[in-house]
Write a protein that holds these residues in place. Structure first.
Motif, PDB file in Angstrom:
ATOM      1  N   UNK A 104       0.836  -1.200   0.000  1.00  0.00           N
ATOM      2  CA  UNK A 104       0.000   0.000   0.000  1.00  0.00           C
ATOM      3  C   UNK A 104       0.876   1.258   0.000  1.00  0.00           C
ATOM      4  N   UNK A 105       1.919   1.264   0.812  1.00  0.00           N
ATOM      5  CA  UNK A 105       2.814   2.420   0.888  1.00  0.00           C
ATOM      6  C   UNK A 105       3.479   2.686  -0.462  1.00  0.00           C
ATOM      7  N   UNK A 106       3.871   1.599  -1.153  1.00  0.00           N
ATOM      8  CA  UNK A 106       4.498   1.749  -2.478  1.00  0.00           C
ATOM      9  C   UNK A 106       3.513   2.360  -3.475  1.00  0.00           C
ATOM     10  N   UNK A 107       2.272   1.873  -3.461  1.00  0.00           N
ATOM     11  CA  UNK A 107       1.252   2.371  -4.388  1.00  0.00           C
ATOM     12  C   UNK A 107       0.920   3.833  -4.087  1.00  0.00           C
ATOM     13  N   UNK A 108       0.856   4.182  -2.805  1.00  0.00           N
ATOM     14  CA  UNK A 108       0.560   5.568  -2.430  1.00  0.00           C
ATOM     15  C   UNK A 108       1.671   6.508  -2.880  1.00  0.00           C
ATOM     16  N   UNK A 109       2.904   6.025  -2.822  1.00  0.00           N
ATOM     17  CA  UNK A 109       4.034   6.833  -3.287  1.00  0.00           C
ATOM     18  C   UNK A 109       3.890   7.126  -4.781  1.00  0.00           C
ATOM     19  N   UNK A 110       3.402   6.152  -5.526  1.00  0.00           N
ATOM     20  CA  UNK A 110       3.159   6.348  -6.962  1.00  0.00           C
ATOM     21  C   UNK A 110       2.115   7.447  -7.175  1.00  0.00           C
ATOM     22  N   UNK A 111       1.009   7.366  -6.421  1.00  0.00           N
ATOM     23  CA  UNK A 111      -0.045   8.379  -6.566  1.00  0.00           C
ATOM     24  C   UNK A 111       0.475   9.780  -6.213  1.00  0.00           C
ATOM     25  N   UNK A 112       1.267   9.874  -5.153  1.00  0.00           N
ATOM     26  CA  UNK A 112       1.848  11.164  -4.769  1.00  0.00           C
ATOM     27  C   UNK A 112       2.705  11.734  -5.883  1.00  0.00           C
ATOM     28  N   UNK A 146      -5.601   8.572   3.230  1.00  0.00           N
ATOM     29  CA  UNK A 146      -5.945   9.981   3.449  1.00  0.00           C
ATOM     30  C   UNK A 146      -4.725  10.779   3.912  1.00  0.00           C
ATOM     31  N   UNK A 147      -3.724  10.094   4.468  1.00  0.00           N
ATOM     32  CA  UNK A 147      -2.536  10.804   4.957  1.00  0.00           C
ATOM     33  C   UNK A 147      -1.733  11.451   3.838  1.00  0.00           C
ATOM     34  N   UNK A 148      -1.898  10.992   2.582  1.00  0.00           N
ATOM     35  CA  UNK A 148      -1.135  11.585   1.464  1.00  0.00           C
ATOM     36  C   UNK A 148      -1.917  12.691   0.764  1.00  0.00           C
ATOM     37  N   UNK A 149      -3.174  12.894   1.193  1.00  0.00           N
ATOM     38  CA  UNK A 149      -4.044  13.829   0.466  1.00  0.00           C
ATOM     39  C   UNK A 149      -3.705  15.280   0.753  1.00  0.00           C
TER      40      UNK A 149
END
Length: 221
Positions: free
Chosen positions: A176-184, A204-207
Motif C-alpha cells: 500500500x505504501x508503495x502504491x501511495x508513493x506512486x499516486x503522490x 488519506x494521509x497523502x491527500x
C-alpha cells in the motif's frame, strides 16, 4: 490554480427510489493535487466516482471538465482520453500479459503512439514492473504487481485526471505504501489530478485535501 474538474449542485437519484443519494454536491478539483473522498458505506462515494468518470449521468446540476459540461461530451471518448480509472479489483484481462493489457488499452483510446509495445514496457518499468514481469500473464502476478499494471493501464493514454476506487483495499501495508508513493508522484511531480475514494487512514494521509460525503453532501475535512 484553475480547476480541471468542477461539480456544481450535482444531484443523483436512482430510478424507483424516493430520495437522492447525492443532494447538491459542490466541489472542484485542481491539477497537481491528491484528493481523497471518505464516507460510510452507502454514503454515495462510488456513485460520485461513477458520475465523475462518465459512467453515470447526474440527475441534476453539472459536471464540468475544464469548461465543458460532460453532458455535451462523448462520454466514451472522455473516459478513453481525459481520465484514467484504477479499480480495487484491478479489472485486468487475466489471461493476457501485463504489457498486452496496456497495449489493448492504448488501442481502445486510439493512441497515436507508433511503438505501443515499447511505450507500454517503458510505462510499466516506470511503475516498478520490469520487462520479465511485464511479459507474464496477469494470473501469475501478485496483488501489488497487478495494481501497478492497473495504474499503468489508467495512465496509458496520459490523462489529466486519475480516479481510484479503494485502490489499496486488497494490499498489505508495505505494498500500500508503495502504491501511495506512486499516486503522490503522479500528482506532485507529473501534475495529475488524483482523486481517491478510500476507507484507509493511510491513504488519506497523502491527500492535499480530504472530502467527506455525508447525508448526500460533501464537506472538507
Amino acid at each position: 490554480m484553475t480547476s480541471i474538474l468542477t461539480l456544481n449542485n450535482v444531484t443523483y437519484q436512482y430510478e424507483g427510489t424516493k430520495s437522492a443519494v447525492l443532494k447538491g454536491i459542490n466541489v472542484s478539483f485542481e491539477p497537481a493535487k491528491v484528493y481523497t473522498i471518505i464516507g460510510k458505506s452507502g454514503a454515495g462515494k462510488s456513485t460520485l466516482l461513477s458520475l465523475i468518470s462518465g459512467l453515470g449521468v447526474a440527475t441534476g446540476g453539472e459536471i464540468l471538465c475544464g469548461e465543458t459540461d460532460l453532458k455535451q461530451l462523448d462520454r466514451d471518448n472522455y473516459r478513453a482520453q481525459s481520465i484514467g480509472v484504477v479499480f480495487q479489483g484491478y479489472n485486468l484481462l487475466t489471461n493476457a500479459t501485463a504489457v498486452q493489457n496496456i497495449v489493448l488499452s492504448m488501442n481502445i483510446s486510439k493512441s497515436t503512439e507508433k511503438d505501443k509495445k515499447g511505450y507500454a514496457y517503458a510505462l510499466l518499468n516506470r511503475l516498478g514492473i520490469d520487462r520479465e514481469t511485464a511479459d507474464r500473464k496477469i494470473l501469475k502476478l501478485s496483488g501489488g504487481e497487478q495494481q501497478r499494471v492497473g495504474i499503468a493501464r489508467a495512465l496509458s493514454h496520459n490523462p489529466e485526471i486519475l480516479i481510484a476506487d479503494e485502490p489499496t483495499g486488497n494490499l498489505d501495508k508495505e505494498t500500500e505504501a508503495d502504491i501511495l508513493h506512486i499516486f503522490e508522484n503522479l500528482a506532485h511531480e507529473e501534475g495529475k489530478c488524483v482523486i481517491i475514494v478510500t476507507h484507509s487512514k493511510n491513504v488519506t494521509s497523502i491527500a492535499d485535501t480530504v472530502y467527506r460525503i455525508s447525508g448526500g453532501l460533501i464537506n472538507t475535512m
